[in-house]
Motif scaffolding. Sequence first.
Motif, PDB file in Angstrom:
ATOM      1  N   VAL A  77     -30.239  -3.784 -40.195  1.00 33.91           N
ATOM      2  CA  VAL A  77     -29.294  -4.827 -39.592  1.00 33.91           C
ATOM      3  C   VAL A  77     -27.911  -4.667 -40.556  1.00 33.91           C
ATOM      4  N   VAL A  78     -26.703  -4.255 -40.196  1.00 32.57           N
ATOM      5  CA  VAL A  78     -25.651  -4.102 -40.808  1.00 32.57           C
ATOM      6  C   VAL A  78     -25.000  -5.375 -40.412  1.00 32.57           C
ATOM      7  N   GLU A  79     -24.991  -5.828 -39.295  1.00 33.03           N
ATOM      8  CA  GLU A  79     -24.175  -7.091 -38.781  1.00 33.03           C
ATOM      9  C   GLU A  79     -24.805  -7.839 -37.698  1.00 33.03           C
ATOM     10  N   TRP A  80     -25.182  -9.040 -38.097  1.00 35.35           N
ATOM     11  CA  TRP A  80     -25.876  -9.887 -37.087  1.00 35.35           C
ATOM     12  C   TRP A  80     -25.039 -10.443 -35.920  1.00 35.35           C
ATOM     13  N   ASN A  81     -25.235 -10.630 -34.928  1.00 34.47           N
ATOM     14  CA  ASN A  81     -24.471 -11.277 -33.827  1.00 34.47           C
ATOM     15  C   ASN A  81     -24.209 -12.724 -34.175  1.00 34.47           C
ATOM     16  N   LYS A  82     -22.905 -13.239 -33.928  1.00 30.74           N
ATOM     17  CA  LYS A  82     -22.909 -14.863 -34.322  1.00 30.74           C
ATOM     18  C   LYS A  82     -23.839 -15.736 -34.002  1.00 30.74           C
ATOM     19  N   LYS A  83     -24.478 -15.439 -32.728  1.00 31.95           N
ATOM     20  CA  LYS A  83     -25.590 -16.303 -32.221  1.00 31.95           C
ATOM     21  C   LYS A  83     -26.566 -16.677 -33.304  1.00 31.95           C
ATOM     22  N   TYR A  84     -26.689 -15.644 -34.127  1.00 36.24           N
ATOM     23  CA  TYR A  84     -28.023 -15.725 -35.142  1.00 36.24           C
ATOM     24  C   TYR A  84     -27.410 -16.326 -36.559  1.00 36.24           C
ATOM     25  N   THR A  85     -26.161 -16.396 -36.576  1.00 34.52           N
ATOM     26  CA  THR A  85     -25.754 -16.953 -38.030  1.00 34.52           C
ATOM     27  C   THR A  85     -25.008 -18.110 -37.861  1.00 34.52           C
ATOM     28  N   THR A  86     -24.489 -18.646 -37.048  1.00 30.16           N
ATOM     29  CA  THR A  86     -23.914 -19.986 -36.803  1.00 30.16           C
ATOM     30  C   THR A  86     -24.480 -20.780 -35.589  1.00 30.16           C
ATOM     31  N   LYS A  87     -24.619 -22.243 -36.078  1.00 34.62           N
ATOM     32  CA  LYS A  87     -25.041 -23.300 -35.179  1.00 34.62           C
ATOM     33  C   LYS A  87     -24.007 -23.106 -34.035  1.00 34.62           C
ATOM     34  N   GLY A  88     -24.735 -23.400 -32.810  1.00 31.64           N
ATOM     35  CA  GLY A  88     -24.051 -23.712 -31.380  1.00 31.64           C
ATOM     36  C   GLY A  88     -25.047 -23.545 -30.292  1.00 31.64           C
ATOM     37  N   SER A  89     -24.347 -23.718 -29.134  1.00 34.30           N
ATOM     38  CA  SER A  89     -25.110 -23.608 -28.027  1.00 34.30           C
ATOM     39  C   SER A  89     -25.791 -22.218 -27.764  1.00 34.30           C
ATOM     40  N   VAL A  90     -26.858 -22.174 -27.310  1.00 35.68           N
ATOM     41  CA  VAL A  90     -27.719 -20.793 -27.123  1.00 35.68           C
ATOM     42  C   VAL A  90     -28.273 -21.186 -25.611  1.00 35.68           C
ATOM     43  N   TYR A  91     -28.448 -19.913 -25.111  1.00 36.77           N
ATOM     44  CA  TYR A  91     -29.266 -19.953 -23.685  1.00 36.77           C
ATOM     45  C   TYR A  91     -29.978 -18.423 -24.040  1.00 36.77           C
ATOM     46  N   ALA A  92     -31.358 -18.470 -24.594  1.00 29.94           N
ATOM     47  CA  ALA A  92     -32.272 -17.440 -24.729  1.00 29.94           C
ATOM     48  C   ALA A  92     -31.980 -16.259 -23.542  1.00 29.94           C
ATOM     49  N   PRO A  93     -32.086 -16.587 -22.351  1.00 31.15           N
ATOM     50  CA  PRO A  93     -32.287 -15.595 -21.357  1.00 31.15           C
ATOM     51  C   PRO A  93     -31.190 -14.868 -21.197  1.00 31.15           C
ATOM     52  N   MET A  94     -29.918 -15.391 -21.494  1.00 29.08           N
ATOM     53  CA  MET A  94     -28.513 -14.503 -21.521  1.00 29.08           C
ATOM     54  C   MET A  94     -28.314 -14.101 -22.957  1.00 29.08           C
ATOM     55  N   ASP A  95     -28.499 -14.869 -23.860  1.00 28.31           N
ATOM     56  CA  ASP A  95     -28.334 -14.372 -25.251  1.00 28.31           C
ATOM     57  C   ASP A  95     -28.984 -13.169 -25.914  1.00 28.31           C
ATOM     58  N   MET A  96     -30.178 -12.910 -25.286  1.00 30.98           N
ATOM     59  CA  MET A  96     -30.863 -11.821 -25.619  1.00 30.98           C
ATOM     60  C   MET A  96     -30.091 -10.417 -25.134  1.00 30.98           C
TER      61      MET A  96
END
Length: 124
Positions: A77-96
Amino acid sequence: MRSKIIKAALFLPISVLITACNEMGHKSEHTTSQSADVQVVIRGYESFPTAEGCESGGMSLQKKDCYLLPNGTMGKVVEWNKKYTTKGSVYAPMDMFDQSKIQIINGPAAGKTLFVAHAYLTLQ
């Protein structure tokens, strides 16, 4: 609309689903924090026999900078997507379908840095 995307996930290639998510306003965001030399194994998602990675982020069926990645390809991993590194709204079926930046370690794309959808990544 989300339920239609989830049902479509059973029948459509992941690139089509990512394009649909992007067109609905679901954009992939990246951050440079949290890289920390984490190794991942890249595998196909569900019934797809292989994964894909692209030199540019986001997804479009018109992209010409993508590579097939065989199952078992290793990456760092060079750069994680923001969804993995900051708190917020997530929806796994789309965020995947969001992507993180991965340095490919082995296989035909070794040495390349590619954006790979989360659905393809497994921590080593």
